[in-house]
Design an enzyme around this catalytic site. Structure first.
Site, mmCIF file in Angstrom:
data_model
loop_
_atom_site.group_PDB
_atom_site.id
_atom_site.type_symbol
_atom_site.label_atom_id
_atom_site.label_comp_id
_atom_site.label_asym_id
_atom_site.label_seq_id
_atom_site.Cartn_x
_atom_site.Cartn_y
_atom_site.Cartn_z
ATOM 1 N N ASN A 54 0.821 -1.207 0.000
ATOM 2 C CA ASN A 54 0.000 0.000 0.000
ATOM 3 C C ASN A 54 0.859 1.263 0.000
ATOM 4 O O ASN A 54 0.357 2.355 0.224
ATOM 5 C CB ASN A 54 -0.906 0.015 1.225
ATOM 6 C CG ASN A 54 -1.821 -1.189 1.270
ATOM 7 O OD1 ASN A 54 -2.443 -1.532 0.276
ATOM 8 N ND2 ASN A 54 -1.880 -1.846 2.411
ATOM 9 N N ASP A 215 -13.517 6.749 6.144
ATOM 10 C CA ASP A 215 -12.152 6.242 6.236
ATOM 11 C C ASP A 215 -11.489 6.372 4.869
ATOM 12 O O ASP A 215 -11.864 5.685 3.922
ATOM 13 C CB ASP A 215 -12.200 4.780 6.699
ATOM 14 C CG ASP A 215 -10.810 4.174 6.908
ATOM 15 O OD1 ASP A 215 -9.810 4.846 6.574
ATOM 16 O OD2 ASP A 215 -10.741 3.028 7.394
ATOM 17 N N HIS A 218 -7.280 4.389 1.819
ATOM 18 C CA HIS A 218 -6.735 4.150 0.473
ATOM 19 C C HIS A 218 -7.003 5.324 -0.465
ATOM 20 O O HIS A 218 -6.781 5.212 -1.668
ATOM 21 C CB HIS A 218 -7.315 2.858 -0.111
ATOM 22 C CG HIS A 218 -6.922 1.651 0.668
ATOM 23 N ND1 HIS A 218 -5.735 0.982 0.456
ATOM 24 C CD2 HIS A 218 -7.521 1.017 1.697
ATOM 25 C CE1 HIS A 218 -5.642 -0.032 1.308
ATOM 26 N NE2 HIS A 218 -6.719 -0.025 2.079
ATOM 27 N N LYS A 249 -0.007 3.989 4.591
ATOM 28 C CA LYS A 249 -0.185 3.583 3.192
ATOM 29 C C LYS A 249 0.519 4.605 2.299
ATOM 30 O O LYS A 249 1.729 4.646 2.296
ATOM 31 C CB LYS A 249 -1.658 3.348 2.925
ATOM 32 C CG LYS A 249 -2.060 2.059 3.659
ATOM 33 C CD LYS A 249 -3.503 1.714 3.691
ATOM 34 C CE LYS A 249 -3.639 0.395 4.450
ATOM 35 N NZ LYS A 249 -4.911 0.223 5.112
HETATM 36 C C1 LIG Z 1 -5.202 -0.363 6.475
HETATM 37 C C2 LIG Z 1 -6.522 0.135 6.843
HETATM 38 C C3 LIG Z 1 -6.786 0.585 8.137
HETATM 39 C C4 LIG Z 1 -5.823 0.414 9.258
HETATM 40 O O1 LIG Z 1 -4.764 1.301 9.185
HETATM 41 P P1 LIG Z 1 -3.369 0.897 9.844
HETATM 42 O O2 LIG Z 1 -2.647 2.166 9.935
HETATM 43 O O3 LIG Z 1 -2.759 -0.095 8.909
HETATM 44 O O4 LIG Z 1 -3.665 0.289 11.177
HETATM 45 C C5 LIG Z 1 -8.008 1.162 8.388
HETATM 46 N N1 LIG Z 1 -8.956 1.251 7.438
HETATM 47 C C6 LIG Z 1 -8.748 0.781 6.179
HETATM 48 C C7 LIG Z 1 -9.827 0.899 5.173
HETATM 49 C C8 LIG Z 1 -7.533 0.198 5.860
HETATM 50 O O5 LIG Z 1 -7.336 -0.289 4.628
#
Ligand SMILES: *Cc1c(COP(=O)(O)O)cnc(C)c1O
Length: 407
Positions: A54, A215, A218, A249
């Site tokens: 990522n 969220d 990505h 990411k």
């Molecule tokens: C990776 C991810 C997370 C978690 O984030 P980390 O920093 O890896 O703990 C939360 N939400 C989504 C949609 C993710 O893909």
């Protein structure tokens, strides 16, 4: 407990469960990289082209960020010593929050140890028993965990089905007229790579007086001009109450954040258990993440985001059988069905020199196992052509009656 009951020793229980996972093609093992993250990595001892990371913009091994990390480690030490509220907040933490808020063009931001901690620390701070959380069916595990932990009533809507969301919102308002209602979704879905119909979701939650947690794990660094995410790209930032994301990411480091109004940040500092009861992330990590976010706002950063967009177009053109156009973000799922099939196809890709990981239950629903490619700004045309060739090779094609994109 009845006296005389015999209990199996822990190890026997665990070995039994592992054997069961094995037989279902669902056992996972760690793979070790003997190199930095990047488009080319050494995986379990052999060089391969990496489509698993990522690290969308190639920042994880960017030299200037490594220098920033080292400089901050020298100035601030390697550990933060306590939680943020006790004495763990150092200048770099504040600066990161300022930079994040500025980049998101929002009043405030607060950072957490990881995206996962952010979710389980935030949702239960905002809603509790007597309230309602409504999630997209494909919401990330940490969002589901946060919702469960909150004790609020949970409703799930079929993926991106705003008519079902609307029905749940009406139900919530009818059955829990005074409750807080929180809608939770992602801008870019982590296993399917498609986008949420954000305009309609925002309209619906406003109509029913609900709040929205979006969220952008990505989306940051990928979606919209300059990678400011989907809400920003659609001009909806002010109408999303809670912006969430990760620094692990596209930002290339690690950590999580919430952005929004100043009151939200101040509230979470007081009420989020994931914030309060956990040691602050090291200043070095924080400083590197801040440098990454600042860099994203420069012309070099914008060029890198544009390079990723161009790679998305190139890959789509190389794979007309798989994609009818560029993917909306940088994730390309190739759904194959059975868990064992995904494993087998992924092993074949690896033999051909491309690491395209299989994704299985519980990350995706049973029977929708897939290969999941992530495209990055640092893939060359040759890298992309290799993946395209492997995926369309006669050998794999023969076995992929069920191959399909999910969008
Ligand atoms: C990776 C991810 C997370 C978690 O984030 P980390 O920093 O890896 O703990 C939360 N939400 C989504 C949609 C993710 O893909």
């Amino acid at each position: 407990m009845t006296s005389g009951t015999r209990h199996e020793p822990l190890e026997a229980v665990l070995l039994g469960e592992l054997a069961r996972l094995d037989s279902l093609g669902m056992r996972r093992r760690l793979r070790t990289l003997a190199s930095a993250q990047g488009a080319e990595v050494v995986l379990d001892g052999r060089p391969v082209v990496n489509f698993s990371s990522n690290d969308y913009l190639g920042l994880a091994k960017e030299e200037f960020l490594a220098e920033e990390f080292c400089r901050a480690a020298r100035d601030f030490g390697v550990g933060s010593g306590s939680s943020r509220l006790i004495s763990g907040t150092q200048t770099p933490h504040r600066k990161l929050e300022e930079s994040l808020a500025a980049f998101k063009e929002l009043p405030a931001a607060v950072v957490f140890g990881s995206g996962h901690t952010t979710a389980i620390g935030t949702i239960p701070a905002l809603v509790g028993s007597g309230d309602v959380v409504i999630l997209d069916k494909l919401a990330h595990a940490c969002l589901v965990d946060g919702a469960r932990l909150s004790g609020a009533a949970m409703r799930v809507f079929a993926h991106n089905r705003t008519d079902v969301l609307d029905a749940h919102l009406r139900w919530a308002r009818r059955v829990h007229p005074t409750a807080r209602v929180l809608v939770v979704t992602e801008s870019v879905f982590s296993m399917d790579g498609d986008l949420a119909p954000l305009e309609e979701i925002v309209r619906l939650k406003d109509e029913h007086g609900a709040w929205l947690l979006l969220d952008e794990a990505h989306g940051l660094g990928v979606v919209g001009a300059g990678g400011r995410g989907l809400a920003h790209a659609l001009g909806l930032s002010d109408r999303v109450e809670i912006h969430m994301g990760t620094l692990g990411k596209a930002a290339g480091v690690a950590g999580g954040y919430i952005a929004g109004r100043q009151a939200l940040a101040d509230f979470l500092i007081n009420k989020s258990r994931g914030f309060i009861f956990s040691t602050a992330m090291p200043a070095a990590q924080t400083a590197a993440a801040r440098a990454a976010i600042e860099w994203l706002g420069t012309s070099a950063g914008r060029d890198r985001v544009a390079a990723l967009e161009s790679n998305r177009q190139v890959f789509a053109a190389l794979c007309p059988g798989l994609l009818s156009g560029p993917p909306p973000a940088a994730i390309v799922p190739v759904i194959v069905g059975e868990e064992s099939r995904a494993l087998e196809l992924s092993a074949r890709c690896l033999d051909a020199g491309a690491f395209i990981p299989p994704v299985r239950f519980p990350a995706v629903p049973k029977g929708s196992a897939r290969l999941r490619l992530t495209l990055t700004a640092t893939h060359t045309r040759e890298h992309l052509a290799l993946a395209a060739d492997i995926l369309s090779s006669a050998d794999i094609a023969k076995n992929q009656a069920g191959f399909r994109m999910s969008q």
